[in-house]
Design a protein around this motif. Sequence first.
Motif, mmCIF file in Angstrom:
data_model
loop_
_atom_site.group_PDB
_atom_site.id
_atom_site.type_symbol
_atom_site.label_atom_id
_atom_site.label_comp_id
_atom_site.label_asym_id
_atom_site.label_seq_id
_atom_site.Cartn_x
_atom_site.Cartn_y
_atom_site.Cartn_z
ATOM 1 N N GLY A 278 13.883 19.555 13.496
ATOM 2 C CA GLY A 278 13.737 19.089 12.731
ATOM 3 C C GLY A 278 12.293 19.591 11.843
ATOM 4 N N HIS A 279 13.023 19.909 9.803
ATOM 5 C CA HIS A 279 11.833 19.801 9.161
ATOM 6 C C HIS A 279 11.649 19.207 7.677
ATOM 7 C CE1 HIS A 279 11.510 23.960 11.796
ATOM 8 N NE2 HIS A 279 12.981 23.783 12.201
ATOM 9 N N GLU A 286 0.767 14.887 6.396
ATOM 10 C CA GLU A 286 1.884 15.814 7.318
ATOM 11 C C GLU A 286 1.743 14.437 8.287
ATOM 12 O OE1 GLU A 286 3.663 18.508 9.447
ATOM 13 O OE2 GLU A 286 2.762 18.688 7.071
ATOM 14 N N GLU A 287 1.001 13.699 8.391
ATOM 15 C CA GLU A 287 2.101 12.483 9.499
ATOM 16 C C GLU A 287 3.347 11.867 9.493
ATOM 17 O OE1 GLU A 287 -0.297 8.828 11.444
ATOM 18 O OE2 GLU A 287 -1.393 9.866 10.284
ATOM 19 N N TYR A 288 2.593 11.484 8.554
ATOM 20 C CA TYR A 288 4.337 10.983 7.450
ATOM 21 C C TYR A 288 5.469 12.259 7.897
ATOM 22 C CZ TYR A 288 8.067 9.044 4.465
ATOM 23 O OH TYR A 288 8.818 9.169 4.039
ATOM 24 N N ASN A 289 5.569 13.781 7.148
ATOM 25 C CA ASN A 289 6.481 14.617 7.596
ATOM 26 C C ASN A 289 6.917 14.665 9.284
ATOM 27 O OD1 ASN A 289 6.501 15.219 4.963
ATOM 28 N ND2 ASN A 289 5.208 16.344 4.675
ATOM 29 N N GLU A 290 5.907 14.564 9.663
ATOM 30 C CA GLU A 290 5.999 14.691 11.165
ATOM 31 C C GLU A 290 7.126 13.800 11.882
ATOM 32 O OE1 GLU A 290 2.775 15.648 13.305
ATOM 33 O OE2 GLU A 290 2.072 17.154 12.351
ATOM 34 N N GLN A 291 6.644 12.325 11.375
ATOM 35 C CA GLN A 291 7.596 11.580 11.724
ATOM 36 C C GLN A 291 9.585 11.446 11.113
ATOM 37 O OE1 GLN A 291 7.816 9.497 14.133
ATOM 38 N NE2 GLN A 291 9.018 8.393 14.101
ATOM 39 N N LEU A 292 8.863 12.386 9.847
ATOM 40 C CA LEU A 292 9.926 12.289 9.687
ATOM 41 C C LEU A 292 11.372 13.289 9.589
ATOM 42 C CD1 LEU A 292 12.164 11.577 6.741
ATOM 43 C CD2 LEU A 292 10.828 13.229 5.603
ATOM 44 N N ALA A 293 10.096 14.896 10.256
ATOM 45 C CA ALA A 293 11.144 15.738 10.798
ATOM 46 C C ALA A 293 11.817 14.609 12.346
ATOM 47 C CB ALA A 293 9.778 16.412 10.665
ATOM 48 N N LEU A 294 10.437 14.227 13.211
ATOM 49 C CA LEU A 294 11.532 13.771 14.541
ATOM 50 C C LEU A 294 12.532 12.737 14.358
ATOM 51 C CD1 LEU A 294 11.336 13.431 17.253
ATOM 52 C CD2 LEU A 294 9.764 11.658 17.665
ATOM 53 N N GLU A 295 12.767 12.036 13.320
ATOM 54 C CA GLU A 295 13.983 11.454 12.750
ATOM 55 C C GLU A 295 15.343 11.772 12.324
ATOM 56 O OE1 GLU A 295 12.314 7.617 9.844
ATOM 57 O OE2 GLU A 295 11.262 6.791 11.572
ATOM 58 N N ARG A 296 15.366 12.432 11.317
ATOM 59 C CA ARG A 296 16.214 13.506 11.094
ATOM 60 C C ARG A 296 16.570 14.419 12.263
ATOM 61 N NH1 ARG A 296 13.513 16.418 5.562
ATOM 62 N NH2 ARG A 296 13.819 14.636 4.201
ATOM 63 N N ALA A 297 16.143 14.989 13.180
ATOM 64 C CA ALA A 297 17.063 15.853 14.122
ATOM 65 C C ALA A 297 17.922 14.824 14.956
ATOM 66 C CB ALA A 297 14.967 16.243 14.808
ATOM 67 N N ARG A 298 16.428 13.309 15.396
ATOM 68 C CA ARG A 298 17.507 12.406 16.326
ATOM 69 C C ARG A 298 18.429 11.461 15.732
ATOM 70 N NH1 ARG A 298 11.788 8.501 17.066
ATOM 71 N NH2 ARG A 298 11.291 10.151 18.804
ATOM 72 N N VAL A 316 15.433 17.578 21.549
ATOM 73 C CA VAL A 316 14.685 16.757 19.733
ATOM 74 C C VAL A 316 13.670 16.885 20.131
ATOM 75 C CG1 VAL A 316 14.912 14.562 18.942
ATOM 76 C CG2 VAL A 316 17.231 15.357 20.173
ATOM 77 N N SER A 317 13.223 17.543 18.511
ATOM 78 C CA SER A 317 11.766 17.868 18.212
ATOM 79 C C SER A 317 11.956 17.718 16.561
ATOM 80 C CB SER A 317 10.993 19.113 19.080
ATOM 81 O OG SER A 317 11.838 19.844 18.418
ATOM 82 N N GLY A 318 10.786 17.597 16.170
ATOM 83 C CA GLY A 318 10.407 18.008 14.310
ATOM 84 C C GLY A 318 9.076 18.991 15.171
ATOM 85 N N ALA A 319 9.466 19.494 13.423
ATOM 86 C CA ALA A 319 8.082 20.672 13.180
ATOM 87 C C ALA A 319 7.379 20.391 11.676
ATOM 88 C CB ALA A 319 8.191 22.323 13.129
ATOM 89 N N GLY A 320 7.856 18.680 11.123
ATOM 90 C CA GLY A 320 6.581 18.801 10.122
ATOM 91 C C GLY A 320 7.254 19.787 9.222
ATOM 92 N N SER A 321 6.342 19.781 7.947
ATOM 93 C CA SER A 321 6.332 21.310 7.167
ATOM 94 C C SER A 321 6.331 22.648 7.969
ATOM 95 C CB SER A 321 5.619 20.857 5.876
ATOM 96 O OG SER A 321 4.233 20.099 6.489
ATOM 97 N N ARG A 322 5.485 22.246 9.087
ATOM 98 C CA ARG A 322 4.908 23.511 9.794
ATOM 99 C C ARG A 322 5.792 25.027 10.022
ATOM 100 N NH1 ARG A 322 3.159 19.442 13.424
ATOM 101 N NH2 ARG A 322 4.552 20.810 14.944
ATOM 102 N N GLU A 323 6.397 25.069 9.333
ATOM 103 C CA GLU A 323 8.161 25.560 9.759
ATOM 104 C C GLU A 323 9.030 26.489 8.257
ATOM 105 O OE1 GLU A 323 9.189 25.335 13.706
ATOM 106 O OE2 GLU A 323 7.382 25.389 14.674
ATOM 107 N N PRO A 324 8.446 26.562 7.681
ATOM 108 C CA PRO A 324 9.113 26.421 6.120
ATOM 109 C C PRO A 324 9.596 27.331 5.881
ATOM 110 C CG PRO A 324 7.005 26.635 5.409
ATOM 111 C CD PRO A 324 6.662 26.650 6.828
#
Length: 350
Positions: A278-279, A286-298, A316-324
């Motif tokens: 997830g991204h 960024e902490e919120y984005n990492e959790q949001l990315a993981l929830e999207r992947a799930r 399943v993994s989350g990258a937050g906003s680190r990989e645009p």
Amino acid sequence: MFRFFLTGCLLAAMLPAQAGQGFYLGGALGWAMTDIDSATVMERMAAAGIPGTAQVEDEDRLAGKVLAGYGWRYLLLEGAYVHLDTPDSDFQNVGAISVDDLGDVAPASGNGAEVALLARYPFTDHMSLWLRGGLFHWEYSLRAQTRKRFTGTDPTWGAGLEWRSPGPWRMRLGWDRYQVGPDDTDLISLALVRYVGRAPAATDQRVAEPLPEPAPVASPMSPPSAPESDTAPDPHASPFTIGVLTFHFGEREPTTTELAQIVTYLDRHSEARVIVRGHTDNQGPEEYNEQLALERARAVAALLMAQGIAAERLRVSGAGSREPLADNDTPEGRALNRRVDITLPGGDEQ
């Protein structure tokens, strides 16, 4: 000092900016409302032992400001020249009072320079809430037997909303309070701001590894697709994407749940395992984005499992906003970055 600061902001904003900078210029027009009336002025006169009467007009009047500043992701440093003007006051039967005596009782408001720090929080892709605090260096003139200019520096603060267009323009609706001596003036204004000299943010320039076999890859703006069903995964190949699902701002469910091609491919190749990653865009902490990315992947993994794909085949993994994938400075770029990639791992990852 404040005039020199404002001049420096204006000159700096005219210079070409480097990547990641955000100089801006703007102007605001609105309505100034000073918290004073004739009765208040006469009470001050009585307390100061000044005879006569007073009449105050134009407590509410047209006002505005010109501004310049520099914006970071959540903070802005801003300088402005503010025109608040002064309520009209007419004193009758006061005798030969001095201008200093008049300054102790007359309505206080005026014009001047301010410097403020703004905190901005985006709560949609186009709307942000901002809060501000700073200092206002004011001046105004009064006349009795002579004319005298009064000056001072007092705090200012405010709040408002900002609407962001796809281009360099921003629109603000704001409330600002300016303390001038003993009186407060509220400014309700609509501002138009333009960012200048903004260079695009740097994007990932890595060269894509060759795919093991020619295979269509999903576009973030279209429904996901998968490699042809008879294309078996190469255990020594580099990773490649077989599907991409996009998301609206802040959402945890994808804009489409059409996974038929991906499921068909995985059914034909029961040994294949995939990474569901997830991204997000770069709006929000960024902490919120990492959790949001993981929830999207799930959420996407759950859709795949609901169509018969075993959970042990999904990582399943989350990258937050680190990989645009695209520039986060534009709404179109941020839309591309709100995604989940479904990827066949390379040989070293299997």
